[in-house]
Write a protein that holds these residues in place. Sequence first.
Motif, PDB file in Angstrom:
ATOM      1  N   GLU A   1     -28.955  27.776 -52.719  1.00 45.66           N
ATOM      2  CA  GLU A   1     -28.726  29.149 -53.166  1.00 45.66           C
ATOM      3  C   GLU A   1     -29.636  29.509 -54.332  1.00 45.66           C
ATOM      4  OE1 GLU A   1     -24.629  29.666 -54.003  1.00 45.66           O
ATOM      5  OE2 GLU A   1     -23.963  29.320 -51.940  1.00 45.66           O
ATOM      6  N   PHE A   2     -29.906  28.532 -55.219  1.00 52.01           N
ATOM      7  CA  PHE A   2     -30.831  28.790 -56.330  1.00 52.01           C
ATOM      8  C   PHE A   2     -32.230  29.082 -55.797  1.00 52.01           C
ATOM      9  CE2 PHE A   2     -34.035  27.110 -59.269  1.00 52.01           C
ATOM     10  CZ  PHE A   2     -33.788  27.895 -60.376  1.00 52.01           C
ATOM     11  N   ILE A   3     -32.663  28.324 -54.807  1.00 58.71           N
ATOM     12  CA  ILE A   3     -33.977  28.570 -54.204  1.00 58.71           C
ATOM     13  C   ILE A   3     -34.009  29.927 -53.525  1.00 58.71           C
ATOM     14  CG2 ILE A   3     -35.584  27.770 -52.420  1.00 58.71           C
ATOM     15  CD1 ILE A   3     -34.665  24.926 -53.013  1.00 58.71           C
ATOM     16  N   GLN A   4     -32.925  30.280 -52.840  1.00 59.23           N
ATOM     17  CA  GLN A   4     -32.863  31.580 -52.169  1.00 59.23           C
ATOM     18  C   GLN A   4     -32.930  32.726 -53.180  1.00 59.23           C
ATOM     19  OE1 GLN A   4     -29.283  32.177 -49.929  1.00 59.23           O
ATOM     20  NE2 GLN A   4     -29.984  34.059 -48.967  1.00 59.23           N
ATOM     21  N   GLU A   5     -32.195  32.598 -54.285  1.00 61.32           N
ATOM     22  CA  GLU A   5     -32.239  33.633 -55.319  1.00 61.32           C
ATOM     23  C   GLU A   5     -33.633  33.746 -55.930  1.00 61.32           C
ATOM     24  OE1 GLU A   5     -27.609  32.864 -56.775  1.00 61.32           O
ATOM     25  OE2 GLU A   5     -29.306  32.348 -58.059  1.00 61.32           O
ATOM     26  N   THR A   6     -34.248  32.598 -56.204  1.00 66.99           N
ATOM     27  CA  THR A   6     -35.586  32.612 -56.804  1.00 66.99           C
ATOM     28  C   THR A   6     -36.595  33.264 -55.874  1.00 66.99           C
ATOM     29  OG1 THR A   6     -35.041  30.579 -58.005  1.00 66.99           O
ATOM     30  CG2 THR A   6     -37.366  31.173 -57.827  1.00 66.99           C
ATOM     31  N   LEU A   7     -36.531  32.921 -54.589  1.00 65.57           N
ATOM     32  CA  LEU A   7     -37.460  33.515 -53.632  1.00 65.57           C
ATOM     33  C   LEU A   7     -37.245  35.019 -53.494  1.00 65.57           C
ATOM     34  CD1 LEU A   7     -37.520  30.787 -50.820  1.00 65.57           C
ATOM     35  CD2 LEU A   7     -39.227  31.215 -52.603  1.00 65.57           C
ATOM     36  N   ALA A   8     -35.993  35.447 -53.541  1.00 62.81           N
ATOM     37  CA  ALA A   8     -35.709  36.883 -53.433  1.00 62.81           C
ATOM     38  C   ALA A   8     -36.264  37.642 -54.642  1.00 62.81           C
ATOM     39  CB  ALA A   8     -34.213  37.106 -53.301  1.00 62.81           C
ATOM     40  N   LEU A   9     -36.075  37.096 -55.832  1.00 62.98           N
ATOM     41  CA  LEU A   9     -36.598  37.752 -57.032  1.00 62.98           C
ATOM     42  C   LEU A   9     -38.120  37.698 -57.073  1.00 62.98           C
ATOM     43  CD1 LEU A   9     -34.010  36.444 -59.654  1.00 62.98           C
ATOM     44  CD2 LEU A   9     -34.150  38.731 -58.669  1.00 62.98           C
ATOM     45  N   THR A  10     -38.698  36.604 -56.574  1.00 66.06           N
ATOM     46  CA  THR A  10     -40.159  36.521 -56.501  1.00 66.06           C
ATOM     47  C   THR A  10     -40.710  37.535 -55.515  1.00 66.06           C
ATOM     48  OG1 THR A  10     -39.987  34.151 -56.982  1.00 66.06           O
ATOM     49  CG2 THR A  10     -42.097  34.954 -56.150  1.00 66.06           C
ATOM     50  N   LYS A  11     -40.037  37.700 -54.387  1.00 67.11           N
ATOM     51  CA  LYS A  11     -40.466  38.692 -53.403  1.00 67.11           C
ATOM     52  C   LYS A  11     -40.437  40.095 -53.992  1.00 67.11           C
ATOM     53  CE  LYS A  11     -39.391  40.420 -48.774  1.00 67.11           C
ATOM     54  NZ  LYS A  11     -38.470  40.315 -47.600  1.00 67.11           N
TER      55      LYS A  11
ATOM     56  N   VAL B   1     -36.092  33.537 -64.568  1.00 69.97           N
ATOM     57  CA  VAL B   1     -37.250  32.964 -65.240  1.00 69.97           C
ATOM     58  C   VAL B   1     -38.149  32.251 -64.238  1.00 69.97           C
ATOM     59  CG1 VAL B   1     -37.966  31.357 -67.046  1.00 69.97           C
ATOM     60  CG2 VAL B   1     -35.911  32.733 -67.352  1.00 69.97           C
ATOM     61  N   ALA B   2     -37.555  31.518 -63.302  1.00 68.83           N
ATOM     62  CA  ALA B   2     -38.347  30.783 -62.315  1.00 68.83           C
ATOM     63  C   ALA B   2     -39.159  31.732 -61.443  1.00 68.83           C
ATOM     64  CB  ALA B   2     -37.426  29.913 -61.455  1.00 68.83           C
ATOM     65  N   ALA B   3     -38.580  32.867 -61.066  1.00 73.87           N
ATOM     66  CA  ALA B   3     -39.306  33.830 -60.240  1.00 73.87           C
ATOM     67  C   ALA B   3     -40.520  34.391 -60.979  1.00 73.87           C
ATOM     68  CB  ALA B   3     -38.371  34.957 -59.815  1.00 73.87           C
ATOM     69  N   SER B   4     -40.362  34.711 -62.251  1.00 73.99           N
ATOM     70  CA  SER B   4     -41.491  35.216 -63.030  1.00 73.99           C
ATOM     71  C   SER B   4     -42.582  34.166 -63.165  1.00 73.99           C
ATOM     72  CB  SER B   4     -41.008  35.653 -64.423  1.00 73.99           C
ATOM     73  OG  SER B   4     -40.050  36.690 -64.324  1.00 73.99           O
ATOM     74  N   ALA B   5     -42.192  32.905 -63.356  1.00 74.18           N
ATOM     75  CA  ALA B   5     -43.186  31.833 -63.478  1.00 74.18           C
ATOM     76  C   ALA B   5     -43.957  31.641 -62.172  1.00 74.18           C
ATOM     77  CB  ALA B   5     -42.489  30.536 -63.894  1.00 74.18           C
ATOM     78  N   ILE B   6     -43.257  31.658 -61.045  1.00 67.36           N
ATOM     79  CA  ILE B   6     -43.928  31.497 -59.747  1.00 67.36           C
ATOM     80  C   ILE B   6     -44.894  32.652 -59.499  1.00 67.36           C
ATOM     81  CG2 ILE B   6     -43.542  31.468 -57.256  1.00 67.36           C
ATOM     82  CD1 ILE B   6     -40.915  30.019 -57.806  1.00 67.36           C
ATOM     83  N   TYR B   7     -44.489  33.844 -59.847  1.00 68.66           N
ATOM     84  CA  TYR B   7     -45.343  35.020 -59.650  1.00 68.66           C
ATOM     85  C   TYR B   7     -46.622  34.910 -60.482  1.00 68.66           C
ATOM     86  CZ  TYR B   7     -46.752  39.927 -60.102  1.00 68.66           C
ATOM     87  OH  TYR B   7     -47.466  41.099 -60.123  1.00 68.66           O
ATOM     88  N   ILE B   8     -46.506  34.535 -61.751  1.00 71.23           N
ATOM     89  CA  ILE B   8     -47.682  34.425 -62.623  1.00 71.23           C
ATOM     90  C   ILE B   8     -48.580  33.275 -62.171  1.00 71.23           C
ATOM     91  CG2 ILE B   8     -48.437  33.961 -64.967  1.00 71.23           C
ATOM     92  CD1 ILE B   8     -47.346  36.756 -64.526  1.00 71.23           C
ATOM     93  N   ILE B   9     -47.999  32.162 -61.748  1.00 69.88           N
ATOM     94  CA  ILE B   9     -48.801  31.028 -61.271  1.00 69.88           C
ATOM     95  C   ILE B   9     -49.610  31.430 -60.040  1.00 69.88           C
ATOM     96  CG2 ILE B   9     -48.638  28.746 -60.218  1.00 69.88           C
ATOM     97  CD1 ILE B   9     -46.254  28.216 -62.077  1.00 69.88           C
ATOM     98  N   ALA B  10     -48.991  32.171 -59.119  1.00 66.58           N
ATOM     99  CA  ALA B  10     -49.709  32.614 -57.922  1.00 66.58           C
ATOM    100  C   ALA B  10     -50.874  33.530 -58.291  1.00 66.58           C
ATOM    101  CB  ALA B  10     -48.745  33.321 -56.977  1.00 66.58           C
ATOM    102  N   LEU B  11     -50.652  34.471 -59.193  1.00 74.10           N
ATOM    103  CA  LEU B  11     -51.736  35.365 -59.619  1.00 74.10           C
ATOM    104  C   LEU B  11     -52.849  34.579 -60.310  1.00 74.10           C
ATOM    105  CD1 LEU B  11     -49.935  38.564 -60.972  1.00 74.10           C
ATOM    106  CD2 LEU B  11     -50.859  38.116 -58.702  1.00 74.10           C
TER     107      LEU B  11
END
Length: 324
Positions: free
Chosen positions: A59-69, A162-172
């Motif tokens: 569920e944590f991964i699902q939430e993170t992916l949703a916020l990253t999307k 926080v994890a979603a924001s980090a994944i987004y910045i790392i991808a950019l």
Amino acid sequence: MRSNSVRFARINSAGVSHLKQKNTNKIKDMSQTITPPSNVSLQPQVTLQSGGTPNAIGEFIQETLALTKRLFIQLQRRPSTLIAGVIQPLMWLFLFGALFQNAPQGLFGNDLTYGKFLGAGVIVFTAFAGALNAGLPVMFDREFGFLNRLLVAPLVSRYSIVAASAIYIIALSFIQTAAIVTASALLGTGLPNLLGLGMIALIILLLVVGVTALSLGLSFALPGHIELIAVIFVTNLPLLFASTALAPLSFMPQWLQIVATLNPLSYAIEPIRYLYTHNNWTLGSVVMQAPWGAVTFGGSLLVLLGFTTVALTAIQPLLRRRFA
């Protein structure tokens, strides 16, 4: 008259009693109709994983992916952010490379042109600037009230924000790094091997995670986006000039050499520059001569790892207070 009134009253009373008895019989029939069998339970069924606990990690991964999307949807609606983030470092690479193209040969090292020297600095500074801006989306969510909705939502862990924001910045940052590496190769600065490219990705990852953590911490600590932008402006260029991005340590005065060797950006720039100038390298290869001694490739990675660990540890109390 009185006998007729009494007769009508008796008739009405008998009719009302008959209707009450009829309605009572209907209610009994309905209760018998909807009564479930004894082997059927009306309690809601909750499916649990083995051990009797929900799959919190999933569920944590699902939430993170949703916020990253959500962040990538915002980027898709405003692609100018990504376009500007790619064009700006390319302009730095072209303009600064042209500015010093007539510098004496060997000024920055044996058979090393300034364009080849500058490439590592542009890669690191671009990733650093993008990570430093990581707190702005969170700050705007705070001001617009969307963050409050997330905090009251039934999330498994609020750290998914926080994890979603980090994944987004790392991808950019990886997209920008790929664009700069490609442009540098087209300009004739060469290209590291696959292992070297992997090490560049690792160095950028360590730097971006640490700076992103600090930026997100500031987004929760500062009162508004004006203060956060002010911190970004004050921090950006001084850290650039107080590093080895634009000039080697030997060009700097003694006090600036000490400042540059305390700057985490220098420990990301010098290993990447070494990868561009040396085909054969090891973790024991010396990448920088600091005022207090030689700095190896592995030592630079340890410094970046320590910086990231300290940054992640430092924001934990602040995040716990804000998320509480």
